[in-house]
Design a protein around this motif. Structure first.
Motif, PDB file in Angstrom:
ATOM      1  N   THR A  59       0.837  -1.211   0.000  1.00 43.24           N
ATOM      2  CA  THR A  59       0.000   0.000   0.000  1.00 43.24           C
ATOM      3  C   THR A  59       0.871   1.260   0.000  1.00 43.24           C
ATOM      4  OG1 THR A  59      -0.086  -0.070   2.414  1.00 43.24           O
ATOM      5  CG2 THR A  59      -1.928  -1.067   1.239  1.00 43.24           C
TER       6      THR A  59
ATOM      7  N   HIS B 164      -4.287   3.365   1.283  1.00 44.76           N
ATOM      8  CA  HIS B 164      -5.613   2.731   1.071  1.00 44.76           C
ATOM      9  C   HIS B 164      -5.469   1.245   1.216  1.00 44.76           C
ATOM     10  CE1 HIS B 164      -7.746   6.307  -0.046  1.00 44.76           C
ATOM     11  NE2 HIS B 164      -6.741   6.650  -0.829  1.00 44.76           N
ATOM     12  N   PRO B 165      -6.260   0.564   1.997  1.00 44.13           N
ATOM     13  CA  PRO B 165      -7.285   1.130   2.881  1.00 44.13           C
ATOM     14  C   PRO B 165      -6.651   1.919   4.014  1.00 44.13           C
ATOM     15  CG  PRO B 165      -6.969  -1.213   3.322  1.00 44.13           C
ATOM     16  CD  PRO B 165      -6.118  -0.892   2.138  1.00 44.13           C
ATOM     17  N   GLU B 166      -7.419   2.856   4.571  1.00 49.05           N
ATOM     18  CA  GLU B 166      -6.867   3.688   5.655  1.00 49.05           C
ATOM     19  C   GLU B 166      -6.481   2.832   6.849  1.00 49.05           C
ATOM     20  OE1 GLU B 166      -8.019   7.391   6.930  1.00 49.05           O
ATOM     21  OE2 GLU B 166      -8.397   8.214   4.942  1.00 49.05           O
TER      22      GLU B 166
ATOM     23  N   SER C 127      -8.990  14.838   6.565  1.00 51.65           N
ATOM     24  CA  SER C 127      -9.270  13.467   6.960  1.00 51.65           C
ATOM     25  C   SER C 127      -9.400  13.427   8.466  1.00 51.65           C
ATOM     26  CB  SER C 127      -8.156  12.526   6.481  1.00 51.65           C
ATOM     27  OG  SER C 127      -7.295  12.191   7.534  1.00 51.65           O
TER      28      SER C 127
END
Ligand SMILES: Nc1ncnc2c1ncn2[C@@H]1O[C@H](COP(=O)(O)OP(=O)(O)OP(=O)(O)O)[C@@H](O)[C@H]1O
Ligand SMILES: [Mg+2]
Length: 401
Positions: free
Chosen positions: A7, A29-31, A197
């Motif tokens: 990632t 991603h994914p967080e 975010s």
């Protein structure tokens, strides 16, 4: 470099034939989802940071001490890159009291680090934006006069991390080629300044440092500017009113794990492992900074008592907190008094037992605020042990290449 895909980005072959790493933009991603251990690490880090902020509020004049924390961080961060010198050497150099006769060239590098750091803090006082221009400016100060490191500009060609003398093909890690490097920096700038975010600031800071080291945008000084970047980000987040928290002691003491965690981010996307390691560092560093501040408060009130009954010379004390190694010329310059007054004040402070003359000479006398410097140095006992370990480690490596 071994092929990687995660990632954090992936390796690709470049036209020259070797593999280079192409980072993905932040956030990953994914967080990242913090697990139970991660939540605990975050809670502890925030708690001890809060305690430090509280402690700092009880110091009568915390700004006075900030300069020493900056010097301290500069020394420790440089030490991670094997640029070794002591606090006394830095203070003597700044006082233009060349007691060591310029024997240690690392001192100049650390003094430039201090300048870059202060310039960064000053800039953050004017704008909260940390961008490429700022990082380049600070790099220009850090590497001033070291042309081979291309001070003040991003690297004009490919660099890599590996054993001395290794080629790009043999390197442990090859950062992105220049064009992608510029793009990745743009993304990083966006992430820290604009990106909306819900990510907590400390986690954001951890990610930003790892990404900066992956991009490795300078010819030299990537480690040092990368850690300066952490310090500035922590200030930007306004977790503390004074910059009293620096993480290099922890990174130095855990250098192997520091490098391994960064590698695991690139190779396996183990952001969580890095974030937890970083948060533990914040917790430990905050605790340590709190303990140092507590000792400073005690020292400050004791020293105030010593000068209470004095009719003159009170101005000297705040100056000594900023420049705890100083001569009469320095006092004259900073406080705008005559040389005779400066000499008289220093002698008075010596009689009171606040400072000690360290040259043993009749002329060019230099004074040291022992208890203050030792209070700050005391907290470095771990650092001293780390230096020993490093020296032994380096010797073992040399014996066992
Ligand atoms: N083997 C490694 N694995 C992962 N990260 C590393 C590794 N070696 C270095 N780094 C990261 O890069 C930083 C320094 O990189 P490098 O050795 O290229 O030094 P530099 O650019 O000369 O920086 P400086 O002049 O500040 O030493 C380290 O502090 C660390 O953050
Ligand atoms: Mg270097």
């Amino acid at each position: 470099m071994i092929p990687m895909q995660s990632t954090a980005g992936k390796t690709r072959q470049v036209p020259e034939g070797y593999l280079a790493f192409f980072p993905s933009p932040l956030p990953p991603h994914p967080e990242i989802a913090l697990d139970e251990e991660g939540i605990l690490a975050l809670t502890n880090a925030e708690f001890h940071l809060g305690k430090l902020a509280q402690m700092a509020k009880s110091i009568p004049n915390p700004d006075l001490f900030a300069g020493m924390y900056v010097r301290r961080e500069a020394i420790l961060s440089s030490e991670i890159e094997n640029i070794l010198c002591t606090l006394d050497e830095v203070l003597e150099y700044e006082a233009e009291a060349d007691i060591n006769h310029g024997q240690n060239k690392s001192v100049e590098k650390v003094v430039k680090y201090v300048r870059a750091f202060n310039a960064g803090l000053e800039r953050l006082g004017q704008t909260s934006r940390i961008d490429s221009t700022l990082l380049k400016d600070l790099h220009g100060i850090l590497l001033q006069g070291e042309d081979e490191g291309n001070p003040g500009i991003f690297r004009p060609k490919q660099n890599w991390i590996g054993r001395v003398g290794s080629s790009a093909a043999e390197a442990d890690f090859v950062p992105p080629p220049e064009q992608e490097m510029v793009q990745a920096l743009g993304n990083l700038e966006y992430f820290i300044n604009e990106h909306q975010s819900p990510m907590v600031p400390l986690v954001r800071c951890a990610l930003a440092h790892a990404q900066f080291e992956t991009i490795h945008p300078f010819t030299d000084g990537n480690g040092r500017i990368g850690r300066l970047f952490i310090a500035l980000l922590l200030c930007q987040m306004k977790k503390l009113e004074q910059p009293l928290l620096y993480i290099s002691l922890y990174l130095l003491q855990n250098r192997r794990e520091y490098y391994d965690r960064l590698t695991e981010v690139r190779a396996k996307g183990d952001w969580l492992g890095w974030v937890k390691f970083f948060l533990l560092g914040i917790e430990l560093t905050a605790k340590e900074a709190t303990a140092v501040s507590e000792r400073l408060v005690v020292l400050q009130s004791g020293t105030n008592k010593l000068i209470e009954g004095q009719r003159s010379g009170h101005e000297l004390l705040p100056l000594l907190y900023e420049y705890p190694i100083i001569d009469a010329r320095g006092v004259k310059r900073h406080l705008d008094v005559t040389l005779d007054t400066a000499i008289a004040w220093l002698q008075k402070f010596e009689e009171l037992g606040i400072v000690r003359e360290i040259t043993g000479q009749k002329r060019g006398r230099v004074y040291r605020f022992d208890r203050y410097i030792d209070t700050l140095d005391d907290g470095w006992s771990a650092r001293k042990a780390a230096i020993e370990r490093n020296r032994k480690g380096t010797a073992a490596e040399a014996a066992n290449p």
